[in-house]
Write an enzyme that holds these catalytic residues in place. Structure first.
Site, PDB file in Angstrom:
ATOM      1  CB  ILE A 234      54.878  43.254  32.194  1.00  0.00           C
ATOM      2  CG1 ILE A 234      53.618  42.995  31.360  1.00  0.00           C
ATOM      3  CG2 ILE A 234      56.119  43.257  31.342  1.00  0.00           C
ATOM      4  CD1 ILE A 234      53.358  44.080  30.321  1.00  0.00           C
ATOM      5  N   GLY A 237      47.496  38.650  37.692  1.00  0.00           N
ATOM      6  CA  GLY A 237      46.201  38.918  38.318  1.00  0.00           C
ATOM      7  C   GLY A 237      45.539  37.624  38.710  1.00  0.00           C
ATOM      8  CG  HIS A 239      40.513  36.278  36.002  1.00  0.00           C
ATOM      9  ND1 HIS A 239      39.960  35.489  36.971  1.00  0.00           N
ATOM     10  CD2 HIS A 239      39.715  37.373  35.908  1.00  0.00           C
ATOM     11  CE1 HIS A 239      38.859  36.057  37.441  1.00  0.00           C
ATOM     12  NE2 HIS A 239      38.695  37.204  36.824  1.00  0.00           N
ATOM     13  CB  VAL A 242      49.890  40.894  31.431  1.00  0.00           C
ATOM     14  CG1 VAL A 242      50.047  41.748  30.174  1.00  0.00           C
ATOM     15  CG2 VAL A 242      48.420  40.846  31.854  1.00  0.00           C
ATOM     16  CG  ASP A 354      37.334  44.386  38.564  1.00  0.00           C
ATOM     17  OD1 ASP A 354      37.303  44.959  39.673  1.00  0.00           O
ATOM     18  OD2 ASP A 354      38.174  43.524  38.276  1.00  0.00           O
TER      19      ASP A 354
END
Length: 455
Positions: A234, A237, A239, A242, A354
């Site tokens: 979904i 990013g 890193h 998800v 962030d």
């Protein structure tokens, strides 16, 4: 009871604690109170009718407690009330018809109770959050129209039939209740023993924040996602990715699978996110259930937040229009509450580093949830707290680029950028420099900062 002496209080916020018992009746003596927030506690029993004596009250939030019984009709005396939130309790019965007289109400949230009967004919109730109450009816989208009253004869026959059913069924129910109580006592005793070990390692790379078996949960995640098939993804990013996972034990959860390279190059970021979130419990910060640091996978297991990221909502023409001004103000306030908690109530303080629209999630009730603590830093007293530059371009405080010193004010700058983005509906980009320049600020029009998609 000593709090009862503070009769000149005008603002009381005891939210997000572990207060239990009943709400004390002396609360009605706070004649000057205009803001009362007792949400996210464990208050039980009925809502005290004495609250109806606080005639200047404008905000009443008793949500996320264990309150039962009916909503007192005495609340109709609160003629200045604009915000009413009684959601996520065990309230039953009807919504008092007397509340129709509260013409100043703007925001009503009564979701996830056991309320029934007609919805008051009031503009605020017509637009209220009422989901999770299966017995409500009225001319409101999502609810059945109320049935017209039956004749007296029909009512009498129904009452007679119910009486016969009760005589037959009550003895059976009584026996079942006794059995349930006995089982419940055994369950609670067992639960208390298990709660003592809420945070534990299972020796296989898991730290559990819930009372679940790590290995079983790991297997369930792999099986449900078909070993992280792309169709369950979904979001992505820098890193990792998800995934939305539905498990019988937890319902919908979000599993963040970090890139394999991340484990070797950024081990501290992973540990930072876990260390930051395991000590946090706040309504505006996403809940962490656990993590896995097995050799082949690096996983973070979160609660699932329904509406996704704020950036995706603002970039969607349809969804952004649902985000009216009241909802946007509420989201800004939610992020502010989260940062205040991290900076002032956590020890040591946590700097997120962030804060951006991509890292603010929005739940089903349009409440903000700050997420993604991958580069969070715990501020240690008597330390320089110097670090490499980190964060999302366009949100990073300018002074961080040359001082490399992390303070809470780095988050505050990012929060300011985010607040402007929410108001404008998109990131202001280089226009932020214009706003920051005192010599040009006089030429800035308010209309330049407003989202043109909203009235």
């Amino acid at each position: 009871m000593e709090l009862g002496l503070l009769t000149k209080l005008d603002y009381l916020d005891l939210s997000d604690n572990r207060l239990n018992g009943s709400i004390p009746p002396f609360i009605g003596d706070y004649q000057h109170l205009f803001h009362l927030n007792l949400s996210n506690n464990k208050f039980g029993q009925k809502i005290p009718i004495e609250i109806g004596r606080i005639t200047h009250l404008t905000v009443l939030d008793l949500s996320h407690n264990l309150l039962d019984g009916e909503i007192p009709a005495e609340l109709a005396s609160l003629l200045d009330l604009s915000n009413l939130n009684l959601s996520h309790n065990d309230l039953s019965g009807r919504i008092p018809k007397e509340l129709e007289s509260l013409t100043g109400l703007l925001d009503v949230v009564l979701s996830y109770n056991d309320l029934e009967g007609p919805i008051p004919n009031n503009k605020a109730f017509m637009n209220a959050s009422l989901e999770g109450n299966k017995g409500l009816c009225g001319n409101v989208t999502g609810f059945q129209p109320c049935k017209k009253p039956s004749s007296v004869v029909k009512k009498h026959s129904i009452a007679k039939g119910r009486k016969l059913i009760l005589i037959t069924v009550l003895p059976v129910i009584g026996a079942l209740v006794l059995l349930c109580v006995f089982i419940g006592v055994l369950f609670m005793c067992n639960k208390r023993r298990r709660v003592k070990d809420v945070e534990r390692r299972d020796g296989d790379g898991w730290l559990l924040i819930s009372m679940l078996d790590g290995k079983a949960l790991y297997r369930d995640i792999l099986n449900t996602t078909e070993e992280f098939d792309a169709k369950f993804c979904i979001g992505q990013g820098g890193h990792g990715s998800v995934y939305k996972v539905n498990l019988p034990s937890l319902g919908d959860i979000a599993v963040k699978r970090l890139h394999s390279s991340f484990q070797n190059t950024h081990p501290k970021s992973f540990i930072n996110e876990v260390r930051a979130l395991t000590g946090i419990k706040h309504r505006n910060i996403v809940n962490l259930y656990g993590y896995c640091s097995k050799a082949q996978h690096l996983l973070l297991v979160y609660e699932y937040v329904e509406r996704g990221s704020l950036s995706s909502i603002l970039s969607n023409e349809v969804e952004s229009k649902k985000l009216d001004w009241l909802k946007r103000v509420n989201i800004i306030k939610g992020v502010a509450f989260a940062l205040s908690y991290m900076h002032q109530d956590c020890s040591p303080p946590i700097v997120h580093r962030d804060i951006s629209s991509s890292n603010v999630l929005v739940d089903s009730e349009y409440e903000a949830r700050v997420s993604d603590f991958g580069i969070a830093k715990l501020l240690k007293p008597n330390s320089s707290n110097c670090t490499a530059l980190a964060g999302t371009y366009g949100y990073v405080a300018p002074e961080l680029a040359y001082t490399m010193k992390i303070t809470e004010m780095c988050d505050v700058y990012s929060f300011g950028v985010l607040a402007l983005e929410i108001i404008k509906g998109k990131h202001l980009g280089e226009y932020i420099i214009v706003l920051a320049n005192s010599s040009t600020i006089d030429h800035v029009q308010l209309s330049d900062l407003l989202d043109e998609r909203l009235l």
